[in-house]
Design a protein around this motif. Structure first.
Motif, PDB file in Angstrom:
ATOM      1  N   PHE A 217      19.061  25.432  94.250  1.00  0.00           N
ATOM      2  CA  PHE A 217      18.421  25.670  95.547  1.00  0.00           C
ATOM      3  C   PHE A 217      18.830  24.661  96.610  1.00  0.00           C
ATOM      4  CE2 PHE A 217      15.277  25.982  91.996  1.00  0.00           C
ATOM      5  CZ  PHE A 217      15.412  27.340  91.778  1.00  0.00           C
ATOM      6  N   LEU A 218      19.632  23.668  96.248  1.00  0.00           N
ATOM      7  CA  LEU A 218      19.893  22.566  97.167  1.00  0.00           C
ATOM      8  C   LEU A 218      20.868  22.922  98.279  1.00  0.00           C
ATOM      9  CD1 LEU A 218      20.170  19.613  94.620  1.00  0.00           C
ATOM     10  CD2 LEU A 218      18.249  20.167  96.108  1.00  0.00           C
ATOM     11  N   THR A 219      21.839  23.758  97.999  1.00  0.00           N
ATOM     12  CA  THR A 219      22.895  24.058  98.976  1.00  0.00           C
ATOM     13  C   THR A 219      23.157  25.556  99.027  1.00  0.00           C
ATOM     14  OG1 THR A 219      24.681  23.852  97.357  1.00  0.00           O
ATOM     15  CG2 THR A 219      23.983  21.834  98.485  1.00  0.00           C
ATOM     16  N   PRO A 220      23.771  26.029 100.104  1.00  0.00           N
ATOM     17  CA  PRO A 220      24.126  27.450 100.173  1.00  0.00           C
ATOM     18  C   PRO A 220      25.178  27.853  99.151  1.00  0.00           C
ATOM     19  CG  PRO A 220      24.157  26.433 102.351  1.00  0.00           C
ATOM     20  CD  PRO A 220      24.039  25.326 101.362  1.00  0.00           C
ATOM     21  N   ILE A 221      25.982  26.900  98.665  1.00  0.00           N
ATOM     22  CA  ILE A 221      27.043  27.229  97.714  1.00  0.00           C
ATOM     23  C   ILE A 221      26.577  27.103  96.271  1.00  0.00           C
ATOM     24  CG2 ILE A 221      28.858  26.545  99.312  1.00  0.00           C
ATOM     25  CD1 ILE A 221      29.109  23.920  97.800  1.00  0.00           C
ATOM     26  N   GLY A 222      25.291  26.791  96.059  1.00  0.00           N
ATOM     27  CA  GLY A 222      24.793  26.622  94.702  1.00  0.00           C
ATOM     28  C   GLY A 222      24.756  27.917  93.914  1.00  0.00           C
ATOM     29  N   HIS A 223      24.652  29.041  94.602  1.00  0.00           N
ATOM     30  CA  HIS A 223      24.584  30.342  93.932  1.00  0.00           C
ATOM     31  C   HIS A 223      25.086  31.391  94.909  1.00  0.00           C
ATOM     32  CE1 HIS A 223      22.771  33.933  92.009  1.00  0.00           C
ATOM     33  NE2 HIS A 223      22.896  33.228  90.903  1.00  0.00           N
ATOM     34  N   HIS A 224      25.729  32.436  94.377  1.00  0.00           N
ATOM     35  CA  HIS A 224      26.269  33.466  95.273  1.00  0.00           C
ATOM     36  C   HIS A 224      25.166  34.164  96.059  1.00  0.00           C
ATOM     37  CE1 HIS A 224      24.959  36.583  92.444  1.00  0.00           C
ATOM     38  NE2 HIS A 224      25.469  35.840  91.480  1.00  0.00           N
ATOM     39  N   GLY A 225      23.943  34.201  95.509  1.00  0.00           N
ATOM     40  CA  GLY A 225      22.828  34.780  96.255  1.00  0.00           C
ATOM     41  C   GLY A 225      22.504  33.992  97.512  1.00  0.00           C
ATOM     42  N   ASN A 226      22.685  32.665  97.446  1.00  0.00           N
ATOM     43  CA  ASN A 226      22.460  31.845  98.635  1.00  0.00           C
ATOM     44  C   ASN A 226      23.450  32.193  99.741  1.00  0.00           C
ATOM     45  OD1 ASN A 226      20.676  30.671  96.883  1.00  0.00           O
ATOM     46  ND2 ASN A 226      21.707  28.698  96.764  1.00  0.00           N
ATOM     47  N   LEU A 227      24.704  32.405  99.365  1.00  0.00           N
ATOM     48  CA  LEU A 227      25.714  32.758 100.359  1.00  0.00           C
ATOM     49  C   LEU A 227      25.442  34.116 100.989  1.00  0.00           C
ATOM     50  CD1 LEU A 227      29.008  31.526  98.652  1.00  0.00           C
ATOM     51  CD2 LEU A 227      27.933  30.596 100.694  1.00  0.00           C
ATOM     52  N   LEU A 228      24.890  35.038 100.205  1.00  0.00           N
ATOM     53  CA  LEU A 228      24.637  36.383 100.723  1.00  0.00           C
ATOM     54  C   LEU A 228      23.612  36.368 101.848  1.00  0.00           C
ATOM     55  CD1 LEU A 228      24.587  38.581  97.486  1.00  0.00           C
ATOM     56  CD2 LEU A 228      26.269  38.649  99.325  1.00  0.00           C
ATOM     57  N   ILE A 229      22.633  35.467 101.771  1.00  0.00           N
ATOM     58  CA  ILE A 229      21.577  35.446 102.786  1.00  0.00           C
ATOM     59  C   ILE A 229      21.819  34.392 103.857  1.00  0.00           C
ATOM     60  CG2 ILE A 229      19.892  36.239 101.085  1.00  0.00           C
ATOM     61  CD1 ILE A 229      18.760  33.380 101.078  1.00  0.00           C
ATOM     62  N   LEU A 230      22.869  33.587 103.705  1.00  0.00           N
ATOM     63  CA  LEU A 230      23.095  32.475 104.630  1.00  0.00           C
ATOM     64  C   LEU A 230      23.271  32.966 106.067  1.00  0.00           C
ATOM     65  CD1 LEU A 230      23.586  29.450 105.100  1.00  0.00           C
ATOM     66  CD2 LEU A 230      26.007  29.862 104.613  1.00  0.00           C
ATOM     67  N   ASN A 231      24.252  33.824 106.294  1.00  0.00           N
ATOM     68  CA  ASN A 231      24.498  34.303 107.656  1.00  0.00           C
ATOM     69  C   ASN A 231      23.490  35.334 108.133  1.00  0.00           C
ATOM     70  OD1 ASN A 231      26.646  32.631 108.179  1.00  0.00           O
ATOM     71  ND2 ASN A 231      28.190  34.085 107.483  1.00  0.00           N
ATOM     72  N   PRO A 232      23.147  36.348 107.315  1.00  0.00           N
ATOM     73  CA  PRO A 232      22.151  37.325 107.800  1.00  0.00           C
ATOM     74  C   PRO A 232      20.819  36.679 108.170  1.00  0.00           C
ATOM     75  CG  PRO A 232      23.280  38.180 105.886  1.00  0.00           C
ATOM     76  CD  PRO A 232      23.712  36.761 106.022  1.00  0.00           C
ATOM     77  N   GLY A 233      20.400  35.664 107.430  1.00  0.00           N
ATOM     78  CA  GLY A 233      19.134  34.999 107.735  1.00  0.00           C
ATOM     79  C   GLY A 233      19.252  33.898 108.758  1.00  0.00           C
ATOM     80  N   ARG A 234      20.495  33.625 109.228  1.00  0.00           N
ATOM     81  CA  ARG A 234      20.756  32.558 110.193  1.00  0.00           C
ATOM     82  C   ARG A 234      20.258  31.209 109.675  1.00  0.00           C
ATOM     83  NH1 ARG A 234      19.795  35.127 116.258  1.00  0.00           N
ATOM     84  NH2 ARG A 234      21.058  37.003 115.944  1.00  0.00           N
ATOM     85  N   TYR A 235      20.451  30.968 108.380  1.00  0.00           N
ATOM     86  CA  TYR A 235      20.067  29.690 107.794  1.00  0.00           C
ATOM     87  C   TYR A 235      21.183  28.674 107.991  1.00  0.00           C
ATOM     88  CZ  TYR A 235      16.510  32.506 105.444  1.00  0.00           C
ATOM     89  OH  TYR A 235      15.480  33.353 105.176  1.00  0.00           O
ATOM     90  N   THR A 236      20.828  27.414 107.884  1.00  0.00           N
ATOM     91  CA  THR A 236      21.792  26.327 107.950  1.00  0.00           C
ATOM     92  C   THR A 236      21.760  25.542 106.645  1.00  0.00           C
ATOM     93  OG1 THR A 236      20.203  24.745 108.881  1.00  0.00           O
ATOM     94  CG2 THR A 236      21.425  26.143 110.437  1.00  0.00           C
TER      95      THR A 236
END
Length: 273
Positions: A217-236
């Protein structure tokens, strides 16, 4: 995008492309796709439906809901309960119990065999087959023992609770750049060597390592699910740290506390003064 040729390969047409900075205009065929891009597709229902199970896409707006037959739901629940009970009571080894449960789901027609085959991701088995020899090599060449000796040289006087937290934290950090399976395979020999050096059961060290390996859960690259929601959710990147750090700490403390209570005779509840 023209190199993919959506119409010929997937039977759909891309009519819109959205990225973090907003809708992209111009010649879509000349656009270079990036992770997290949102595509607006146009096509027939039979062509769009398979994209929901495609490994390269995540459908944010299903074209049409698919009805689920529930008449076999009680059978599926019974099989799941029997599988968990058989594994928990030791009647069957966990791997045999869950494999038997999966076979029973297919035989009882709770899951069509075609759909069961579609859910098998061959990439996972290829990745595990690649990292297992690496873990074996670390153990046989003495690398795992050397790392364990280095850790014990600096942490021999630390409480066991702290050592378990170190194993959890190391796995939680390493899993940000490796998969959970690869992290577990690489660190398990070290966890076993540390437990052997302390003369303690290996189970709590391996369990804490495995639990840390799934704390991605620490970084967007920790899991492919994190990358999937990174841009659509406008997360940093900072959003993941703000939520992931306290969440990982809480999971780590709970895991270590329970591991010490279950295998090392530690207190289940904090002692009151």
């Amino acid at each position: 995008m023209a190199d993919i040729d959506f119409l010929r390969t997937l039977g759909v047409v891309v009519v819109g492309l959205w990225r973090r900075e907003g809708w992209l205009h111009g010649e879509l065929s000349e656009m270079r796709l990036e992770e997290g891009d949102l595509l607006v597709l146009w096509g027939r229902e039979p062509d769009i439906r398979p994209l929901a199970s495609h490994h390269g896409f995540m459908m944010l707006m299903p074209f049409q809901g698919r009805g689920q037959a529930r008449r076999r739901a009680p059978v599926a629940l019974a099989i799941m309960a029997a599988t968990v009970a058989a594994a928990a009571t030791g009647l069957l080894a966990p791997q045999i119990a869950f494999l038997a449960g999966a076979v029973a789901m297919v035989l009882c027609r709770c899951v069509p065999v075609e759909e069961a085959y579609q859910q098998v991701d061959v990439r996972i088995y290829v990745m595990i087959a690649g990292v297992i020899p690496l873990g074996i090599a670390m153990e046989q060449t003495g690398t795992a023992q050397a790392v364990a000796d280095l850790l014990m040289a600096h942490a021999a006087q630390w409480p066991v609770f702290v050592l378990l937290l170190v194993m959890f934290g190391t796995a939680a950090l390493l899993t940000q750049i490796l998969s959970d399976a690869a992290t577990t395979v690489l660190l398990a020999p070290i966890a076993l060597a540390v437990a052997e050096a302390l003369g303690l059961p290996p189970a709590p060290f391996v369990v804490c390592t495995a639990m840390g390996a799934v704390a991605s859960f620490l970084t967007p690259i920790g899991h492919h699910g994190n990358l999937l929601i990174l841009n659509p959710g406008r997360y940093t990147f900072g959003d993941f740290l703000r939520v992931g750090v306290p969440l990982t700490v809480l999971i780590g403390l709970a895991t270590v506390w329970m591991a010490r209570a279950l295998w090392l005779g530690g207190p289940l509840w904090p002692s009151l003064p």
